[in-house]
Design a protein around this motif. Sequence first.
Motif, PDB file in Angstrom:
ATOM      1  N   GLU A 634     -19.234 -37.585  43.049  1.00  0.00           N
ATOM      2  CA  GLU A 634     -19.840 -36.433  43.694  1.00  0.00           C
ATOM      3  C   GLU A 634     -18.892 -35.235  43.775  1.00  0.00           C
ATOM      4  O   GLU A 634     -19.301 -34.136  44.082  1.00  0.00           O
ATOM      5  N   PHE A 635     -17.630 -35.494  43.561  1.00  0.00           N
ATOM      6  CA  PHE A 635     -16.657 -34.429  43.769  1.00  0.00           C
ATOM      7  C   PHE A 635     -16.079 -33.868  42.480  1.00  0.00           C
ATOM      8  O   PHE A 635     -15.287 -32.946  42.508  1.00  0.00           O
ATOM      9  N   VAL A 636     -16.420 -34.480  41.365  1.00  0.00           N
ATOM     10  CA  VAL A 636     -15.853 -34.000  40.101  1.00  0.00           C
ATOM     11  C   VAL A 636     -16.946 -33.712  39.082  1.00  0.00           C
ATOM     12  O   VAL A 636     -18.035 -34.293  39.122  1.00  0.00           O
ATOM     13  N   ASN A 637     -16.639 -32.802  38.186  1.00  0.00           N
ATOM     14  CA  ASN A 637     -17.513 -32.544  37.062  1.00  0.00           C
ATOM     15  C   ASN A 637     -17.311 -33.638  36.021  1.00  0.00           C
ATOM     16  O   ASN A 637     -16.395 -34.465  36.136  1.00  0.00           O
ATOM     17  N   ALA A 638     -18.154 -33.580  34.997  1.00  0.00           N
ATOM     18  CA  ALA A 638     -18.079 -34.595  33.950  1.00  0.00           C
ATOM     19  C   ALA A 638     -16.688 -34.668  33.340  1.00  0.00           C
ATOM     20  O   ALA A 638     -16.199 -35.744  32.997  1.00  0.00           O
ATOM     21  N   ASP A 639     -16.022 -33.519  33.230  1.00  0.00           N
ATOM     22  CA  ASP A 639     -14.691 -33.522  32.621  1.00  0.00           C
ATOM     23  C   ASP A 639     -13.589 -33.902  33.599  1.00  0.00           C
ATOM     24  O   ASP A 639     -12.408 -33.790  33.292  1.00  0.00           O
ATOM     25  N   GLY A 640     -13.997 -34.331  34.793  1.00  0.00           N
ATOM     26  CA  GLY A 640     -12.994 -34.760  35.749  1.00  0.00           C
ATOM     27  C   GLY A 640     -12.415 -33.636  36.571  1.00  0.00           C
ATOM     28  O   GLY A 640     -11.602 -33.861  37.463  1.00  0.00           O
TER      29      GLY A 640
END
Lengths: 981, 310, 267
Positions: A634-640
């Motif tokens: 929930e806190f990161v985008n797909a790229d981390g």
Amino acid sequence: MPSTPAAGAATDPEAAPAANLEPRDQQEVRYTTCYMCACRCGIRVTLENGKVRFIQGNPDHPVNRGVLCAKGNAGIMKQYSRAKLRAPLRRKPGTERGAGEFEEISWEEALSELTERLRAIRGSDPRKLAYFTGRDQMQALTGLWASQFGTINWAAHGGFCSVNMATAGLYTLGHAFWEFGDPDWERTRYFMLWGTAEDHASNPFKRGIEEIKRRGARFVAVNPVRTGYQAVADEWLPIRPGTDGALAMALIHCLLRDGQFDWSFLVRYTNAPYLVVQTPGEAGDGLLLRDEQGRPQVYDLDREAIVDGTQVEIAPALFGSYTAADGRPVKTALTLAAERFLDEAYSPERAATICGIPAATIERIAAELAHVAFNETIEIECEWVDWAGRKHDRFIGRPISMHAMRGVAAHSNGFQAARAIHLLQMLLGAVDCPGAHRAKAPYPRQIPPPLRPARETAPNTPLSATPLGFPTGPEDLVIDGDGQPLRIDKAFSWQAPLSTHGKMHTVITNAVEGDPYPLDTLILFMANMAWNSTMNTDSVLEMLRAKDEQGEYKLPYLVVVDAFHSESVHYADLVLPDTTYLERHDCISLLDRPISEPDGPADAIRQPLLEPDGDVRPWQEVMIELAVRLGLPEFVNADGSAKYRDYQDFIVHYEKAPGIGFLAGWRGRDGTQPLRGEPNPEQWQRYIENGAFFKHELPLSQQFYKFANKDYLEWSHAVGFNPSAEPIVMALYSEPLQRFRLAAQGLSDGPQPPDETDRERIRTYCDPLPFFYTPLEEARTDTDAYTFHAITQRPMTHYHAWDSQNAWLRQILAQNYLYMNRSRGEALGFADGDWVWVESHAGKVRAELRLMEGTQPDTVWTWNGMGKMSGAWGLEPAAAEAQRGFLLNHVIDDRLPRRDGEKPLSNSDPITGQAAWYDVRVRVRKASADEAGSTAPNWPALKPPPGIDNGPLAVLRYATHQAVGLSRSVRDVLTRGRWAP
Amino acid sequence: MHAPLSVILFTVLSGAGFGFVALFVLADLFAIGGPVERGELLVAALLGLLIITAGLLLSTGHLTKPRDGWRALARVRSSWLSREAVCAGLFFPVAALYLLPYLMGGVEHTAWTAFWALLTALLAVATVVTTGMIYGCVRAVHDWQQSLTPVNFVLIGLGSGAVLLTVVRAGAGADPAPIAALGATLLAVAAASKAAWFSWRHRPAGSTPATATGLTQGVVRLHDSGHSGPTFLDHELQSDQIAKRHPAVAYYRWLVVGAGLALPALLLAAVAAGAGTLWAVLALALVGGGAVLERWLFFAEARHTIRLYY
Amino acid sequence: MKLGLVIDLDTCVGCHACAVACKQWNSSGISGPLTDYHPYGDQPGGVWLNRVRHYEEGVYPNSKTVNLPLSCMHCEQPPCVDVCPTGASYKRESDGVVLVDGERCIGCNYCAWACPYGTRELDTASGTMKKCTLCIDRIYDTRLPEAERTPACVLSCPTRARHFGDLDDPDSTVAELVRERRGYPLLPELGCVPVNRYLPLRPSAASRPSLEHEPGRDELSPAQRSSGPATGQEGAAAERGGAPARSPHRQQPAQPPSQWPNRRIYR
Ligand SMILES: Nc1nc2c(c(=O)[nH]1)N[C@H]1C(S)=C(S)[C@@H](COP(=O)(O)OP(=O)(O)OC[C@H]3O[C@@H](n4cnc5c(=O)[nH]c(N)nc54)[C@H](O)[C@@H]3O)O[C@H]1N2
Ligand SMILES: Nc1nc2c(c(=O)[nH]1)N[C@H]1C(S)=C(S)[C@@H](COP(=O)(O)OP(=O)(O)OC[C@H]3O[C@@H](n4cnc5c(=O)[nH]c(N)nc54)[C@H](O)[C@@H]3O)O[C@H]1N2
Ligand code: SF4
Ligand code: SF4
Ligand code: SF4
Ligand code: SF4
Ligand code: SF4
Ligand SMILES: [Mo]
């Protein structure tokens, strides 16, 4: 409003300079939310050159409407406390835990050390992290974090606080006392306050009490002690601790006996007419009679038949026994209740012997309740529509309001006692109607709220549900195939099936004993669990130091997130220093513990007003950073990469469900949508402009009978408070409890209690109707030897552990006494100022005695959380709190006295797991002459960590500017006459 | 109440000093026990002024800003403390004017010297009256609010002054008997008056927990004073606790009246009847100790109304 | 003008908010700072201009607990002013506020002795006497919004037990309260004529029902007497007096609840 003399300012030569006494040009006024306690009042802060000049109540704020309590007024001394942590601290490698050898480390060091550890845990068994939070009110975030991490071992302070109350309410009314509702201060005619000293709604309560007294309503206080709110009550009922259930049920007895109950209310809004199957010893006994669709059945007096009880146009029988189509005998729920409560066991005479309140008084109170409910009915002319679509032209109010708190909750029979009080409200028709106790949004919710606690965990996987929830039967328990608890605190196990807030107070003991399993890391946030929020404090301190055969700590890693040098900080391996409430972004969310009012939902923010003066960081920011480092989805985008810039960004943009975020105000792209709508990038700014809060006032037609108010129900569904707009039928009879009981009786197919102890407890206590039982610990104590009940009260000037650091507040209260009834004390040969030992079966503590009138004779009490460990909290080691003040927790056991062949049982309510702080029985004996003058047990003074000074300080002189005095002229001095004759 | 040593010594010394001076002036003026020689006068004047000055200096000891003490002259209109300061302040120049002719050698009394002499005596007594009234006017201390309070201050001041004067006169070779007789009388009256003061102290006080709170429905008890630590007022006004810590306090009262006042009166009477001056010296020691004890009791036993709130 | 405070003992819960608000405001007010001594030590103390006492009246179980906030009464005949030798203590003619001019005060403590109420405290750090200023630096501050030109303690009091105003003005809220609630001064016998007044405990609440005869039984309202079917709109009417018409128990005392006569109430 007071008439101000300001008009005279210009004309009055003496007063003329007054206008220039404040350097207003150097001042700035900003709004935020107080966090000297969990009441969360709105404050207006005057800053002067970066220092706090004055904190006052925000007159527009719905919670406090301008007033401020003693704590709130002392915010300055919290902000400038010398107990403030300055930098992250690590226990020096090679030193013993609790020795106080810390080194300051950088945030980067601290966070990488922690991340590494957490990553390992998450990759193997996420349950090995337990994350428990105390007095915080941001569980929406901490809960989200924990479920994203994947541990079920998360809980907030409810379990050691008042979960009895909350659960009883949510399983009965759909709302509860505590923070879930408020008495209708404006309209109530009769206010009954059970076991409440302060409560969370600290300022609203004080305001409300004044209001009802001004209006001439009657205020009856049920409490063993007469101080604070009880001081101004019209009538004080000095009840014996732990017996409120008996009193409430005796009142029910009188009302039922005399036919003084609200017939239509019970028929329409409660499950009183529902038919209950009566087949003892058979499966299905005690459950509601339902049709194939699962709809509860009633007996319709018109059709003289059993029909679907959810329909309109039927006249359900409130009383009677009938036979179901399948031949099973059934009775209405109210019949069962009447049979129970009309029994001699609940007569006023019997209650009198239990509670110590005369039977005649109980009879009179019952009569007064009935009189006010039915003869002083109030009406509000206003069209509203009920759940079935029927229009009404007015709201009928039974102006009786009840409120209860920990005097009821903190006993092991508190759940059933609170249920009894709710039954009383239902019988009087005094629920969420004008003049009664009214629910605050997002309540009422469905009974119980449709959330089941998460059970499954897997490495590197978020939970599929939240760790906490509301079981409806054995299937929802968080247990393994053998019926053993899966959570570290044993919440949602057979030992506490409805522990809806978790059981914080058990975590250290369980983890150290490896029962049900050992932990790797425990994070404590805003909880002083090594000291005042733990039972059996001395042994907890030992447990924190306990090592296994390999010489490893049994609790391997303890992280404490605190802003101050608490006792718990001293026992931490890693200390993460937080900011103060004036230094950070915060959000008081509807997803959390609401600050709503009965007339509508509200929420609020905190904005940083001051620069932190150390290398400290807001824990919320740190949590988000940890989440990013750990890659919590929930806190990161797909790229981390990080999804949110910081906590403020998170608050504004995170959506729990479409359109629902942490803040309800000014949603939608253009900020026009209250409660639900797309994130609004300007939202934060709008809060600031509005004085840091948002309040949505419901139309009058939606303010009452919310459980059956069509417009309200539809709205609350639309904004996401409830999953449907179905009416909420109050549970006089609690079917979930019966489901547990059937399991314990071996009469159901699902999970069953694994052993006789659990079986016996479930059978006995999970009664679908309230009943009175002696608190568990008391029942196992020799009450002839331990003659007194020992309880604590909240001092109005202190918040738990944390206000003793406050240079102003501690001048009011730095030492607590043991208070005892005067004539009882004198009869026992005690005098004011005696030093005494207070001894329970579990331990003893030494205290100074004070005699007073306003204490029930079988009760001794003291102020909560006063005693301190010498050297903590920036206090000089000789501080009164450490040397003469005492902590009652030393004599409160976290386990029940053991019975033969029984497994260890937590000292808690058997249904909700609520910590039974107030069950303890003690004896009091004089200390010897050489023991007098100081408390015991006592420890050598703590060594303060780097950055904390607890040495002597002779004077403190706080001011934001040099005072401009008002001086007199010589002429005035010489010529002014004398005043006395 | 708090009994600071500086205040005790100040009132005792200044009382005795002013009493001594007042009586000495009379002795000088009316040649009581024989005329006063210049040498005796200078010694006596020095002694008197020394005692008085020491007392007054001590009195500034409890001020937080002793150097601003002069400000205390401002409120003669209403404040007995101011009046005391003014009287004491006036006393010195007036006494100087009285002494001036002596210093310049002359000893003959003229109407002019008599005027200054009488004025000196008057100011001396007046100062002691004002000292007494400082306490006598405090409504908050029921014990002090008696007309006998200033009377006692004056009587004890004059009495102890008389004892000193007896010794001085005898030392100077004059006849100590008349002064001793006067002193005996003063001390006897002082003893009686102090005894009366002690007994009046027990008259019922009008102020009770009920009047302090307005609560009239039952026994009213202070449950909690609302502060854990001590306050300034605890220290300043709550020290009847001090007296309570001395279980023998009731005896001290007898000691004051008996040994501190009556016995010296007897001794002085003996001196007046012709006994040796040594008895006067003994009387001086007794009266000195008695006055200090009397003053200590005066403060230590005083019950301020704030005890109803603390 | 006779400015002062009126304090309602009937609603004061003894929360000390007024005392701390006072401390907070006045720390940077005209007589600030208000020094604290040994703030973190064994015996913390300090200068306060307002303190709250707690009393008990009567004997258990009929005892009452009464909270009594105490600050300067701004006496009409203030002995503290009379005794002050320097004129540092004075009572303003225009509004009756009693103040201390710190410049003039020599710290002789005489005023503290003279005040029967114990409301003056010496600040040993500044060497000056301090007392309630009636928030003179708020009440005349025209830069504050009108509603806030009131003392900090009044602003703060959560039970609105504190009222500020001109007791000389018969139309003021305070004068009205004193008249209606019989506000009284403390220690009236000492003749200081305090301006501040205390409102006594109210007699027990008016709404206490009179229960000489059996309650609710022979006293039913007409609405309650109505029984019979009710539905929809009618249902709402019936709700008004929803109590049952008869006591089942009274009618058939011997019957178990399962046999109690039912009323027809429509869902
Ligand atoms: N000032 C201040 N406010 C606080 C807090 C604080 O620490 N300080 N803490 C906050 C928190 S976390 C909480 S949980 C709430 C708690 O709010 P409260 O419930 O008001 O807290 P307690 O002081 O535990 O109050 C319990 C009251 O019940 C009485 N009591 C004890 N046993 C019995 C009993 O068997 N029957 C009855 N009828 N009464 C009984 C006690 O005398 C006491 O008055 O307060 C919140 N507000
Ligand atoms: N005997 C007895 N024991 C009790 C009770 C009782 O009535 N009697 N009551 C129980 C109840 S209801 C409760 S809720 C618990 C409460 O117990 P806790 O939740 O342990 O509450 P506190 O003692 O206030 O500890 C909170 C910690 O938060 C820290 N803190 C304060 N402000 C901040 C901040 O801004 N950030 C961070 N990170 N930390 C901060 C404080 O320094 C303190 O160490 O106590 C329980 N214990
Ligand atoms: S009740 Fe007091 S401490 Fe709590 S939030 Fe409100 S003002 Fe702050
Ligand atoms: S703030 Fe109000 S309620 Fe609290 S102590 Fe002061 S006067 Fe009483
Ligand atoms: S209360 Fe005390 S300080 Fe205030 S005016 Fe009266 S005597 Fe003076
Ligand atoms: S202490 Fe100051 S204000 Fe008080 S009497 Fe002395 S000079 Fe006046
Ligand atoms: S009026 Fe001002 S100075 Fe006086 S008690 Fe109230 S807050 Fe304190
Ligand atoms: Mo709590």
